[in-house]
Design an enzyme around this catalytic site. Structure first.
Site, PDB file in Angstrom:
ATOM      1  N   GLY A 175       0.695  -1.001   0.095  1.00  0.00           N
ATOM      2  CA  GLY A 175       0.085   0.070   0.076  1.00  0.00           C
ATOM      3  C   GLY A 175       0.877   1.260  -0.092  1.00  0.00           C
ATOM      4  N   ASP A 176       1.786   1.665   0.890  1.00  0.00           N
ATOM      5  CA  ASP A 176       2.643   2.295   0.971  1.00  0.00           C
ATOM      6  C   ASP A 176       3.607   2.708  -0.431  1.00  0.00           C
ATOM      7  OD1 ASP A 176       2.903   3.380   3.694  1.00  0.00           O
ATOM      8  OD2 ASP A 176       3.145   1.354   4.158  1.00  0.00           O
ATOM      9  N   ALA A 177       3.855   1.442  -1.007  1.00  0.00           N
ATOM     10  CA  ALA A 177       4.683   1.649  -2.201  1.00  0.00           C
ATOM     11  C   ALA A 177       3.728   2.129  -3.432  1.00  0.00           C
ATOM     12  CB  ALA A 177       5.205   0.336  -2.465  1.00  0.00           C
ATOM     13  N   LEU A 178       2.609   1.540  -3.216  1.00  0.00           N
ATOM     14  CA  LEU A 178       1.646   2.067  -4.479  1.00  0.00           C
ATOM     15  C   LEU A 178       1.595   3.615  -4.423  1.00  0.00           C
ATOM     16  CD1 LEU A 178      -0.837  -0.848  -4.956  1.00  0.00           C
ATOM     17  CD2 LEU A 178       0.999  -0.117  -6.492  1.00  0.00           C
ATOM     18  N   ALA A 180       3.366   5.763  -3.135  1.00  0.00           N
ATOM     19  CA  ALA A 180       4.595   6.550  -3.377  1.00  0.00           C
ATOM     20  C   ALA A 180       4.477   6.393  -5.030  1.00  0.00           C
ATOM     21  CB  ALA A 180       5.731   5.868  -2.779  1.00  0.00           C
TER      22      ALA A 180
END
Length: 404
Positions: A175-178, A180
């Site tokens: 979730g964090d990566a998406l 970003a």
């Protein structure tokens, strides 16, 4: 390939980014921009810094192995944003920047005198990238929002895992990566707009919406047909054959032969070419309806095969197939090596430090990992002296008072 702290030739080398916030979503956006050459100046709390300096499942000699990746190519300066003097320093740095990234709860920057309205007055072309759990508006905006909650709310948790178990998570902070990645796309779009108009803007990236954006046709399926996607384990409903299959040595391999022509190639390798013209399996819809039957037939065939021999036959026969890779496999795979998918850096504490290389690959202006994550406040003198003209005495006073 060994990457040292070399000259910056990336396509974003003329951009300056002030990265505020901590942990993963905002800093990963900063990492992506830094990978392609942007000068990323990360503001960290004096004495402690970003908690990512301590995070990670494994450490080496007490050193985080996650920090060198997410903080690579960045400069670290300390700045106490809760103090008026620290806020003043931040505004002076932002006045000379192209982009500021923050991932605090909505309203925090405004309380510090760092809201976009005020920053735009001193830097009209500024692009402000705001990464949060729920976005800058709406009834949930004030809530604390972690990546895991965004994954649950955006739909990926419900649809991930085995149908007989509770919803599962992926083994990474997806979730964090998406959020970003979408923040980075928004930043580059805003830069293009600024090139045409001279005006900056806010990029508002919410974790739950970044996850929602990846959910394919989940919403119209439910709205128009009442169909709710469920957890399906290692397969996608009605997509067959595409699954993980056993081999004689106990290894599992993935075969994806759900397209008509590819399925026909697979049946030839199985000496069952009649299946490709059998109306029960001859098209995508028919195969999807008989997924279990096909998987049983293919498993019976693969279970008698040596994994290496089988994979060679499948590749030569034009059938997509492969092992389920672990990190060990990635280090020994010749394709990873040929494409330099893994870069190795010289690290002062860890020695040779491998990590994933910059992606995507640009033919004319490729990005580069120039150095691993910096020590806390490594660049205080360079940044504050070079950009703001502070001398040694001024820096010493700021340090003594806990501002930097």
């Amino acid at each position: 390939m060994t990457a040292e702290d070399t000259a910056n030739t990336g396509p974003l080398a003329d951009l300056r980014v002030i990265e505020m916030g901590q942990l993963l979503a905002g800093p990963f956006c900063g990492q992506l921009l830094g990978d392609f050459g942007a000068e990323v100046i990360k503001l960290e709390s004096p004495g402690s810094g970003d908690p990512m300096r301590q995070w990670g499942r494994e450490q080496s000699n007490g050193t985080s192995l996650w920090w060198p990746v997410v903080a690579r190519n960045k400069k670290s300066v300390t700045c106490n944003l809760r103090e008026a003097e620290g806020q003043r320093l931040a505004r002076e740095l932002i006045a000379q920047a192209d982009i500021v990234i923050e991932n605090f709860r909505p309203g925090t920057m405004e309380r510090w005198g760092l809201g976009y309205d005020r920053l735009r007055d001193i830097n009209p072309g500024l692009i402000m990238v705001r990464v949060t759990g729920y976005g800058q508006t709406g009834p949930y905006a004030p809530r604390a929002g972690y990546g895991s909650i965004g994954e649950a709310m955006g739909g990926i948790r419900y649809t991930t895992g085995d149908p007989d178990h509770r919803p599962a998570r992926t083994g990474i902070s997806i979730g964090d990566a998406l959020a970003a990645v979408f923040a980075t796309i928004g930043t580059l779009s805003a830069l293009h707009h600024r090139d045409r108009t001279g005006q900056g803007q806010i990029v508002d990236s919410a974790i739950y919406e970044a996850v929602l954006a990846m959910m394919e046709s989940l919403l119209p399926e439910y709205a128009l047909t009442g169909y709710q996607r469920e957890r399906t384990g290692s397969v996608l409903p009605n997509v067959a054959p595409s699954n993980v299959y056993p081999t004689a040595g106990g290894e599992m391999i993935l075969i994806a032969a759900n397209q008509d022509s590819v399925f026909a190639r697979l049946t030839e390798l199985m000496d069952r070419s009649e299946l490709a013209s059998d109306e029960r399996y001859s098209n995508h819809t028919a195969r999807g309806a008989r997924m279990d039957e096909l998987d049983a037939m293919i498993s019976e065939w693969t279970a008698e095969q040596d994994a290496d021999v089988l994979l060679t036959r499948l590749h030569e026969g034009g059938v997509p197939a492969g092992r389920i890779y672990t990190a060990r496999d990635m280090f020994t795979d010749p394709h990873f090596a040929a494409r330099e998918a893994i870069v190795r850096l010289a690290h002062p504490e860890l020695g040779e430090l491998p990590m994933q290389n910059v992606f995507p690959k640009l033919s004319a202006t490729p990005g580069q990992v120039r150095h691993a994550g910096p020590g806390l406040g490594d660049h205080n003198a360079d940044v504050y002296g070079g950009l703001l003209g502070l001398d040694a005495d001024q820096l010493a006073k700021l340090t003594e008072t806990g501002v930097i």
